[in-house]
Design a protein around this motif. Sequence first.
Motif, mmCIF file in Angstrom:
data_model
loop_
_atom_site.group_PDB
_atom_site.id
_atom_site.type_symbol
_atom_site.label_atom_id
_atom_site.label_comp_id
_atom_site.label_asym_id
_atom_site.label_seq_id
_atom_site.Cartn_x
_atom_site.Cartn_y
_atom_site.Cartn_z
ATOM 1 N N SER A 122 -0.831 -3.180 6.666
ATOM 2 C CA SER A 122 -1.255 -1.754 7.037
ATOM 3 C C SER A 122 -0.168 -0.684 6.977
ATOM 4 O O SER A 122 -0.296 0.386 6.393
ATOM 5 N N ILE A 123 1.230 -1.040 7.802
ATOM 6 C CA ILE A 123 2.036 -0.225 7.637
ATOM 7 C C ILE A 123 2.546 -0.050 6.329
ATOM 8 O O ILE A 123 2.922 1.287 5.923
ATOM 9 N N ARG A 126 0.518 2.321 4.290
ATOM 10 C CA ARG A 126 0.595 3.706 4.722
ATOM 11 C C ARG A 126 1.737 4.222 4.310
ATOM 12 O O ARG A 126 1.793 5.474 3.716
ATOM 13 N N THR A 127 2.957 3.493 4.224
ATOM 14 C CA THR A 127 4.023 4.096 3.609
ATOM 15 C C THR A 127 4.124 4.370 2.135
ATOM 16 O O THR A 127 4.714 5.301 1.887
ATOM 17 N N ARG A 129 1.474 5.155 0.554
ATOM 18 C CA ARG A 129 0.756 6.393 0.251
ATOM 19 C C ARG A 129 1.673 7.651 0.818
ATOM 20 O O ARG A 129 1.398 8.673 -0.197
ATOM 21 N N ARG A 130 2.536 7.629 1.591
ATOM 22 C CA ARG A 130 3.221 8.636 2.172
ATOM 23 C C ARG A 130 4.025 8.893 1.095
ATOM 24 O O ARG A 130 4.586 10.056 0.693
#
Length: 376
Positions: A122-123, A126-127, A129-130
């Motif tokens: 999940s992390i 998220r990275t 997408r950022r």
Amino acid sequence: MKYKIERAGALPAYLQLYHQIRKDITEGAYRLGDKLPSKRILAEETGISVITVEHCYDLLTEEGYIESRERSGYFAAYREGDLFSMPLESETAQETHEDPGRDGRFEIREAAEDRREAFPFSILARTMRRVITEYGDKILVKSPNNGVPELREAISQYLRRSRGIMVKPEQLVIGSGAEYLYTIIVQMLGSERIFGLEAPSYDKIRKVYEASGVKCDMLKLGKEGIRSGELKRTQASVLHVTPFNSYPSGITASASKRNEYIRWAEERGGIIIEDDFDSEFSMSAKAEDTLFSLEPDHTVIYVNTFSETIAPSVRIGYLILPEALAGTLWERVSFYSCTVPVFEQYVLSEFIRDGDFERHINRVRRRRRQRRESML
């Protein structure tokens, strides 16, 4: 007592003391079998706690520089005399480790399963997408041939704070996994050299080198690493070793053996390829000394990847070139394009820079320690 602890030093007190005592041991101030000062005496004369000294001694014991004898204290266990000596009695045929045994294979599988379970998908998502949002069309630009500066800087900073490896970003070369990097190393060093490999070792290492036209000499392992007699015998000028966790034997090279490898390279003008497989997951309170950190200037090319620490699908690895040879070695292969997509390089650089990578490593190490303690 000559040991000094700087209260405002960058390193914790136990590591300051560790480095000073280790230097005395390797330089001969303490010879094999010499008794070290007691914890109480060291604590009193350096102004630190007995617990801090004990932590230092525990690290030196784990790495094989000293040994603890019940009710007698601590004694130097580093053996300078092992260099090019006749094989020790312990290095007999019974200890070639050609078959690691069922338990060894089970531990390797178990550790791999542990890493997959702990992987913070999940992390990482998220990275990703950022990076798309913040980097924009920068992810469409061709990578420099040695990798994007952001990733090389992130790796160099990570190595400095977690492994004690002081390296400039210009010394790093990014590539798509260890196998690709092995071929780049051959291009740097030349295929006419003989490469010495651990026996047994991960067979793909030999296959990749031989496919690149290299002749390989298989050097038998003893319980502390490649046998001294094998190092003396071989005509190799390049030594490929996995000092932390040699597969499939599971052997970790002792402190004496690591220094013997360095001396071997210095005395014959050779090069060591340090394949640092799995070292991040050491359960020691301090990461193992790398060969590169012992001799960063001339003799060691360091190789590591993120396939073990993050996931097998992450085909990103890196070389660290010795500083004195970095320009010459890189010039020989600088025309090769980087084989890792720019997007993946930026994602990994953010993952490291934000501390998520190290938090992941620490989670896995804690799980492994807890599991081992529950089995005792």
